[in-house]
Write an enzyme that holds these catalytic residues in place. Sequence first.
Site, short mmCIF file in Angstrom:
data_model
loop_
_atom_site.label_atom_id
_atom_site.label_comp_id
_atom_site.label_asym_id
_atom_site.label_seq_id
_atom_site.Cartn_x
_atom_site.Cartn_y
_atom_site.Cartn_z
NE ARG A 20 4.27 0.75 -7.39
CZ ARG A 20 4.39 1.74 -8.26
NH1 ARG A 20 3.32 2.39 -8.68
NH2 ARG A 20 5.57 2.11 -8.70
CG ASN A 38 4.46 2.89 -4.57
OD1 ASN A 38 4.43 1.76 -4.12
ND2 ASN A 38 5.42 3.29 -5.40
#
Length: 97
Positions: A20, A38
């Site tokens: 990320r 996520n």
Amino acid sequence: MDKRRAHVWISGRVHGVAFRAYTQEAAYHLGIGGWVRNLPDGRVEAVFEGDADKVARMVEWCRKGSPMSRVTEVEVREEDFRGEFVRFEITFGRWGA
């Protein structure tokens, strides 16, 4: 310049490998808006909005991933451009689409 919105799900070893953070950095450098998070099933989900060529480059970046990730599949769903993002963020919280 044509605009594009891509909703993307990335599978593989993409949790716990800074996927990320690297996605956010890549989007920042490309000037892309959107978010990444996520999912509880082990995938990463993201939405990218911006110039069509830059969004295409971002989707290709997802196929390679961060240095420690191992991407096995990238699912892309094209959506209507909405122009709703002014920056790219890592999001937390509610799961789902």
